[in-house]
Design an enzyme around this catalytic site. Sequence first.
Site, mmCIF file in Angstrom:
data_model
loop_
_atom_site.group_PDB
_atom_site.id
_atom_site.type_symbol
_atom_site.label_atom_id
_atom_site.label_comp_id
_atom_site.label_asym_id
_atom_site.label_seq_id
_atom_site.Cartn_x
_atom_site.Cartn_y
_atom_site.Cartn_z
ATOM 1 N N LYS A 73 9.527 0.563 -4.089
ATOM 2 C CA LYS A 73 8.811 0.651 -2.810
ATOM 3 C C LYS A 73 8.512 2.119 -2.528
ATOM 4 O O LYS A 73 9.206 3.001 -3.027
ATOM 5 C CB LYS A 73 9.660 0.071 -1.666
ATOM 6 C CG LYS A 73 8.844 -0.500 -0.526
ATOM 7 C CD LYS A 73 8.208 -1.836 -0.874
ATOM 8 C CE LYS A 73 7.425 -2.407 0.298
ATOM 9 N NZ LYS A 73 6.880 -3.740 -0.003
ATOM 10 N N ASP A 127 0.856 -2.297 1.570
ATOM 11 C CA ASP A 127 1.857 -2.794 2.506
ATOM 12 C C ASP A 127 1.316 -2.434 3.896
ATOM 13 O O ASP A 127 0.103 -2.218 4.047
ATOM 14 C CB ASP A 127 3.224 -2.144 2.228
ATOM 15 C CG ASP A 127 4.373 -2.853 2.934
ATOM 16 O OD1 ASP A 127 4.830 -3.889 2.421
ATOM 17 O OD2 ASP A 127 4.819 -2.382 3.994
#
Length: 455
Positions: A114, A154
Amino acid sequence: MSNLPSEPEFEQAYRELASTLENSTLFEKKPEYKRALQIAAIPERIIQFRVVWENDKNEVQVNRGYRVQYNSALGPYKGGLRLHPTVNLSILKFLGFEQIFKNALTGLNMGGGKGGADFDPKGKSDNEIRRFCYAFMKELSKHIGADTDVPAGDIGVGGREIGYMFGAYKSIRNQWEGILTGKGGNWGGSLIRPEATGYGLVYYVEHMIQYASGGKESFAGKRVAISGSGNVAQYAALKIIELGGTVISLSDSKGAIIATSEKGFTPEIIDVIADLKLNRKALSDLTSEYSSQFKYVEGARPWKHCGNVDVALPSATQNEVSADEAEALISQGAKFIAEGSNMGCTQEAIDIFEASRKEKKGSAIWYAPGKAANAGGVAVSGLEMAQNSQRLKWTSEEVDEKLKQIMKNCFENGLETAKEYVTPAEGEFPSLVAGSNIAGFKKVAQAMHDQGDWW
């Protein structure tokens, strides 16, 4: 984990997984897996860097950029980039840790990671966002690649930002490769990718409903409360409407919008909401024109205001269902709760849902964690990677069928693993949170062992 600096979001994610494993028979059958958990909890690599860019007034700005490359046992690191002022290492570690096991549950060859920055795209011009993305990719490009690390979008990173970052990578490295997913359809993107998380969430919950009813029920006739109003919420709502359900709520960071008419949200209203989001307007703007069909509850999430509800799908951000909101959903008749967002429910809320699952047996509340229920997005990202590698483009029907099969496998894997390691009482639904955690962890731990990471 007590020797770590305070990282509340990551610690919550770690405790949730660890407690599930400890309360199952996994460590009794395979005690060596305790060591695997300790190793897997530490990222393989954390990259932190500064991002220097200029705004439209030619003023120099600086932000913090990150990439957490968590685990590559199953494949290249895979996970989104988030641009939001709240981004910090704790949030990215929590998201990356969850991503490891989510990706494992898809059955595709993807590790977990991430990244992102504490940059806020809201209120910025296209040129400012482009300059930031180029500055961000100038550093990130040193650490990613089609066989190393393949980020996606995201929060705060949509098609525009992916385009700018891809263009930056291409100009810096002088090569075209599938180093980002969520790309434009005419330059390497996959069909169904924007819809994938929302569609996959609905496909997963449909299996929950069918299993619980012995194949007698579906979304048809169900009242469904959804939070959020971004891609996940919009496409979940559209798929639910298509399947005969009634969507009764959506929300944004400022409040919740609740349907007051029996028909709920329609595809036409969802299109209006998509335009509002695109133009960065609030959902409250909708009620001025459609006051006879909706009410807006300022400063609230929908869970206490949606009335009778069968299904609840938190699809906005982490920790958006608290303990008292969990109790409210149960009192309003909710039977199925599944996370479209990552870690959408607090641990206290999960405990309440799980306790209800055990107590009510045949009429149980059944909860599905985000690492299983919202895996559709990263699944189609994996399918986009496959298409890029083969220089092919599949049809919408082909991608959708693969997505349906992945979500079916994800549900059944969690279900059967729960039955094996957390034996349910007679008439009790298996714990999907336990089954999904154990199934994802086992797969990653075994791959790490085979590669010599622990023995």
